[in-house]
Design a protein around this motif. Structure first.
Motif, short mmCIF file in Angstrom:
data_model
loop_
_atom_site.label_atom_id
_atom_site.label_comp_id
_atom_site.label_asym_id
_atom_site.label_seq_id
_atom_site.Cartn_x
_atom_site.Cartn_y
_atom_site.Cartn_z
N ARG A 91 0.86 -1.18 0.00
CA ARG A 91 0.00 0.00 0.00
C ARG A 91 0.90 1.22 0.00
O ARG A 91 1.95 1.23 0.64
N THR A 92 0.50 2.25 -0.74
CA THR A 92 1.30 3.47 -0.86
C THR A 92 0.62 4.63 -0.16
O THR A 92 -0.57 4.88 -0.36
N VAL A 93 1.38 5.32 0.69
CA VAL A 93 0.88 6.50 1.39
C VAL A 93 1.74 7.70 0.97
O VAL A 93 2.97 7.62 1.01
N VAL A 94 1.11 8.77 0.52
CA VAL A 94 1.80 10.03 0.27
C VAL A 94 1.46 10.93 1.44
O VAL A 94 0.33 11.40 1.56
N PHE A 95 2.42 11.14 2.33
CA PHE A 95 2.09 11.77 3.61
C PHE A 95 2.58 13.19 3.75
O PHE A 95 2.19 13.90 4.70
N ALA A 96 3.42 13.66 2.84
CA ALA A 96 3.93 15.03 2.93
C ALA A 96 4.54 15.41 1.59
O ALA A 96 4.60 14.60 0.66
N GLU A 97 4.96 16.65 1.50
CA GLU A 97 5.63 17.12 0.29
C GLU A 97 6.90 17.85 0.70
O GLU A 97 6.95 18.51 1.75
N ASP A 98 7.91 17.73 -0.14
CA ASP A 98 9.20 18.35 0.15
C ASP A 98 9.64 19.16 -1.06
O ASP A 98 9.24 18.88 -2.19
N ALA A 99 10.45 20.17 -0.82
CA ALA A 99 11.06 20.94 -1.89
C ALA A 99 12.57 20.74 -1.81
O ALA A 99 13.16 20.85 -0.73
N THR A 100 13.20 20.39 -2.93
CA THR A 100 14.64 20.19 -2.93
C THR A 100 15.34 21.55 -2.97
O THR A 100 15.06 22.38 -3.83
N ALA A 101 16.24 21.75 -2.02
CA ALA A 101 16.99 23.00 -1.91
C ALA A 101 18.38 22.83 -2.48
O ALA A 101 19.06 21.83 -2.20
#
Length: 282
Positions: A99-109
């Motif tokens: 099962r796949t959970v997308v729990f947050a988002e990140d920005a690459t710095a």
């Protein structure tokens, strides 16, 4: 048995271990170095309300987490990239439904030394730097000094994300570091260096940053956007932002369900945002 917490941090990985005698409530989380600090914060706070659980967390890269998933050595594989076709095929061949959970988002710095003469860079120039077309900073800053690239190994989700986003192979001269901590330490000491880490990692390590975070222009002359700009990320204006994944074997779902539910709770969502990560736009 007394409950206790051991938190061990190196440039390679972070381990959080909470003693517990019940194997059905012992959760192993492995994978993305981008997500590891956030995972530790979530686990620490999860334990405050679920003291009968134990959570062991280690980083090392998205590829390592997915490999652990394939080897049956983790309950949650944290990944800053989606599964590739080969991994999907291997999971199917081994009979491991997930099962796949997308729990947050990140920005690459993209980070440089604090005394770097520019505050922003456009995507075209950045591409030429990272693939080694520019060997020195002279075309960018006027300084005729060699460019040193601080990156990750190919099993890193961030390495894969940037390569696919820019459609490049990284320069052969790029340094392959073991994690975000090593990249930051390298850039701190190198006035000609450039590297990349999750923006959440930068924000989660104190307000006084030892490096400069470059703003990114999608095209030369366009508006420069910082990966630390919450409003810009919410509006999806930053060029290098991405979802963060958790891949969970179906057989582990009942065990980890309470932890996943905590991530989605108001308390978990607050930890995500205060740790420098972003809630997935709905």
């Amino acid at each position: 048995m007394n409950k206790f917490i051991i938190k061990y941090l190196t440039c390679l990985f972070v381990v959080l271990f909470i003693s517990c005698s019940n194997a059905n409530k012992s959760i192993k989380v492995k994978g993305s170095d981008t997500e590891v600090n956030l995972a530790v914060s979530l686990a620490e706070n999860f334990y405050k309300v679920h003291q009968d659980f134990s959570v062991a967390i280690s980083g090392g890269g998205s590829g390592l987490g997915i490999a652990s998933l394939l080897n049956g050595q983790t309950d949650i594989a944290n990944s800053s990239r989606p599964l590739n076709a080969e991994e999907v095929s291997l999971l199917k061949a081994k009979g491991i439904p997930i099962r796949t959970v997308v729990f947050a988002e990140d920005a690459t710095a993209f980070i440089v030394h604090k005394n770097f003469p520019l505050d922003s860079i456009d995507v075209v120039t950045l591409t030429k730097v990272l693939k080694g077309e520019y060997k020195t900073w002279k075309p960018v800053t006027g300084q005729d000094i060699l460019i040193n690239i601080y990156g990750r190994q190919s099993n890193s989700g961030t390495h894969s994300f940037i390569g696919k986003k820019l459609k490049i192979q990284f320069s052969r001269d790029a340094k392959e570091m073991n994690g975000s901590a090593q990249i930051v330490e390298g850039i701190k000491r190198d006035k000609s260096g450039i590297g990349y880490v999750g923006a959440g990692y930068i924000l989660n390590n104190g307000s006084e940053q030892p490096v400069k975070v470059l703003k990114i222009m999608e095209k030369p002359g366009s508006r420069a956007i910082s990966p630390l700009d919450v409003k810009a990320i919410a509006a999806r204006r930053y060029y290098f932002q991405r979802p963060l994944y958790q891949f969970i074997p179906v057989k582990s779902w009942n065990k980890v369900a309470a932890f996943i539910q905590f991530e989605k709770s108001p308390a978990g969502q607050k930890i995500i945002t205060t740790s420098g990560y972003y809630i997935i736009p709905k």
